[in-house]
Design a protein around this motif. Structure first.
Motif, PDB file in Angstrom:
ATOM      1  N   TYR A  78       0.820  -1.215   0.000  1.00  0.00           N
ATOM      2  CA  TYR A  78       0.000   0.000   0.000  1.00  0.00           C
ATOM      3  C   TYR A  78       0.854   1.266   0.000  1.00  0.00           C
ATOM      4  O   TYR A  78       2.020   1.244   0.448  1.00  0.00           O
ATOM      5  N   TYR A 111      -3.909   3.743  -1.378  1.00  0.00           N
ATOM      6  CA  TYR A 111      -3.883   3.085  -2.698  1.00  0.00           C
ATOM      7  C   TYR A 111      -3.109   1.773  -2.575  1.00  0.00           C
ATOM      8  O   TYR A 111      -2.241   1.645  -1.696  1.00  0.00           O
ATOM      9  N   ARG A 112      -3.383   0.817  -3.459  1.00  0.00           N
ATOM     10  CA  ARG A 112      -2.490  -0.336  -3.612  1.00  0.00           C
ATOM     11  C   ARG A 112      -1.371   0.088  -4.566  1.00  0.00           C
ATOM     12  O   ARG A 112      -1.643   0.791  -5.547  1.00  0.00           O
ATOM     13  N   VAL A 154       1.306   0.119  -7.544  1.00  0.00           N
ATOM     14  CA  VAL A 154       1.228  -0.437  -8.909  1.00  0.00           C
ATOM     15  C   VAL A 154       2.604  -0.910  -9.391  1.00  0.00           C
ATOM     16  O   VAL A 154       2.683  -1.713 -10.319  1.00  0.00           O
ATOM     17  N   ASP A 192       3.142   5.209  -8.033  1.00  0.00           N
ATOM     18  CA  ASP A 192       2.292   4.522  -7.037  1.00  0.00           C
ATOM     19  C   ASP A 192       1.289   5.466  -6.390  1.00  0.00           C
ATOM     20  O   ASP A 192       0.208   5.058  -6.003  1.00  0.00           O
ATOM     21  N   GLN A 230      -1.919   7.853  -8.973  1.00  0.00           N
ATOM     22  CA  GLN A 230      -2.801   6.982  -9.762  1.00  0.00           C
ATOM     23  C   GLN A 230      -4.135   7.654 -10.119  1.00  0.00           C
ATOM     24  O   GLN A 230      -4.844   7.187 -11.015  1.00  0.00           O
ATOM     25  N   THR A 234      -9.846   7.975  -8.484  1.00  0.00           N
ATOM     26  CA  THR A 234     -10.747   6.814  -8.601  1.00  0.00           C
ATOM     27  C   THR A 234     -10.039   5.518  -8.215  1.00  0.00           C
ATOM     28  O   THR A 234     -10.686   4.478  -8.089  1.00  0.00           O
ATOM     29  N   LYS A 235      -8.710   5.566  -8.014  1.00  0.00           N
ATOM     30  CA  LYS A 235      -7.971   4.342  -7.690  1.00  0.00           C
ATOM     31  C   LYS A 235      -7.788   4.161  -6.177  1.00  0.00           C
ATOM     32  O   LYS A 235      -7.150   3.204  -5.736  1.00  0.00           O
ATOM     33  N   GLN A 236      -8.305   5.075  -5.396  1.00  0.00           N
ATOM     34  CA  GLN A 236      -8.200   4.911  -3.938  1.00  0.00           C
ATOM     35  C   GLN A 236      -8.914   3.640  -3.507  1.00  0.00           C
ATOM     36  O   GLN A 236     -10.022   3.354  -4.019  1.00  0.00           O
ATOM     37  N   VAL A 237      -8.331   2.893  -2.586  1.00  0.00           N
ATOM     38  CA  VAL A 237      -9.004   1.696  -2.045  1.00  0.00           C
ATOM     39  C   VAL A 237      -9.674   2.027  -0.716  1.00  0.00           C
ATOM     40  O   VAL A 237     -10.586   1.326  -0.278  1.00  0.00           O
ATOM     41  N   GLU A 273     -11.733  12.616 -10.922  1.00  0.00           N
ATOM     42  CA  GLU A 273     -11.198  12.360 -12.281  1.00  0.00           C
ATOM     43  C   GLU A 273     -10.152  13.395 -12.697  1.00  0.00           C
ATOM     44  O   GLU A 273      -9.634  13.355 -13.804  1.00  0.00           O
TER      45      GLU A 273
END
Ligand code: P6P
Length: 339
Positions: free
Chosen positions: A117, A143-144, A146, A157, A160, A163-166, A305
């Motif tokens: 992460y 985030y995870r 990449v 990483d 991103q 929208t890529k937040q976990v 976005e």
């Protein structure tokens, strides 16, 4: 003892944050042990920061640290303390390979190259309010990574996009201390019980009212605001909305989340890109607000976005009740046709 009297006497103390994560594993898509441990690390640091804040008047920890961060902003002593506490907790927890912090110009490589992460964090937002005992907050975004596990992390990483937040959340150090958290399956609020050192689920499935009558903005910038914001503020005045702005984003946001309202920080000649930073202010709260049924835009487009081109990129931000944000967006669209 009469029926029911016993139950009233010894009410269950509720669900701890830990148990919530464990029972909600399916809602935390990556909630293997590592993700739960990462949230525990953030919670631990917040408990320590909470204690420091609550004792600020009694210890020599208030006031300016005498240095400036990378944005030329005076660092408060508690900014530095909170930054060290969160970075140390995330480093020692082992789950995070990189941290983007408001207080550090460059991306921090934690050395945990097997960590899955990365975290973007504003360790103490609104810290100038501490000396006057006004609520402040911590904001975080997860985030995870990449890049390949086992290699050094890179800016790829952390850049991103929203929208890529976990997961994302904030801690509000207010009249009570609360953690508000989402991992993409709704928003839940946990209140800290200092005598037990635990966060307890107090606000399950938080929803943002679709409409509201509260608007939050620093109106001193009125003359410099885009025409759309000037028109919207005139509308707020005509509708007799209430102006509520305490200069602490997390506190203003949290009130609006519960009561309905809109927070606006537009671009201006003083802040041509707006003031708030995408990675650790706009993105996490936009994730939360959308999960709670609200909206967040930069004026024209959905904040999540907007492309983050650099670590500390700023953006205008209009965030809150969906109907109110839609009205602001309409005013921006009208700006294109106004002569
Ligand atoms: P202004 C605090 O410095 C902060 O980043 C947010 O918490 C707050 O909403 C905003 O700045 C206040 O900025 O320009 O109105 O003082």
């Amino acid at each position: 003892m009469k029926d029911g009297q016993f139950d009233q006497l010894i009410l269950p103390i509720g669900t701890t944050l830990d148990r919530f994560i464990n029972t909600q594993q399916s809602n935390f898509p990556f909630a293997k042990g590592e993700f739960s441990q990462l949230l525990r690390d953030i919670a631990i640091a917040s408990k320590i920061v909470n204690r420091e804040i609550n004792r600020a008047g009694l210890t020599n920890i208030s006031g300016s640290y005498g240095t400036q961060n990378g944005h030329g902003e005076d660092q408060q002593k508690l900014d530095v303390v909170a930054n060290v506490r969160f970075i140390r907790a995330l480093k020692n927890g082992g789950e995070v390979c990189a941290i983007a912090s408001e207080e550090d110009e460059e991306l921090i490589d934690t050395g945990n190259h097997n960590g899955k992460y990365v975290v973007a964090i504003d360790p103490l937002d609104g810290s100038s309010n501490i000396d006057v005992n006004v609520a402040v907050g911590t904001i975080f975004s997860i985030y995870r990574r990449v890049t390949p596990t086992g290699t050094p992390p890179t800016s790829e990483d952390i850049l991103q996009g929203g929208t890529k937040q976990v997961a994302a959340g904030y801690i509000l150090y207010g009249s009570s201390t609360m953690m508000v958290l989402t991992s993409g399956a709704g928003v839940d609020g946990f209140t800290y019980e200092p005598s037990l050192g635990e966060y307890y689920l107090s606000h399950p499935n938080m929803r943002m009212p679709k409409k509201g009558k509260i608007y939050s903005i620093n109106e001193s910038g009125f003359a410099q605001f885009p025409q759309a914001i000037k028109e919207y503020l005139r509308y707020c005045h005509e509708e007799n909305y209430s102006a509520r702005y305490i200069g602490s984003f997390v506190a203003d946001f949290h009130r609006n989340l519960l009561k309905g309202g809109i927070f606006m920080y537009p671009q201006s000649t003083k802040n041509p890109e707006g003031k708030l930073r995408l990675l650790y202010e706009c993105f996490p709260l936009a994730f939360i607000v959308e999960q709670a049924g609200g909206m967040a835009i930069d004026g024209e487009q959905r904040i999540l976005e907007v492309i983050p081109t650099k670590l500390h990129k700023r953006s205008p931000l209009h965030i809150g009740s969906a109907d109110m944000v839609k009205t602001v967006k309409k005013h921006f669209l009208l700006d294109h046709v106004r002569v």
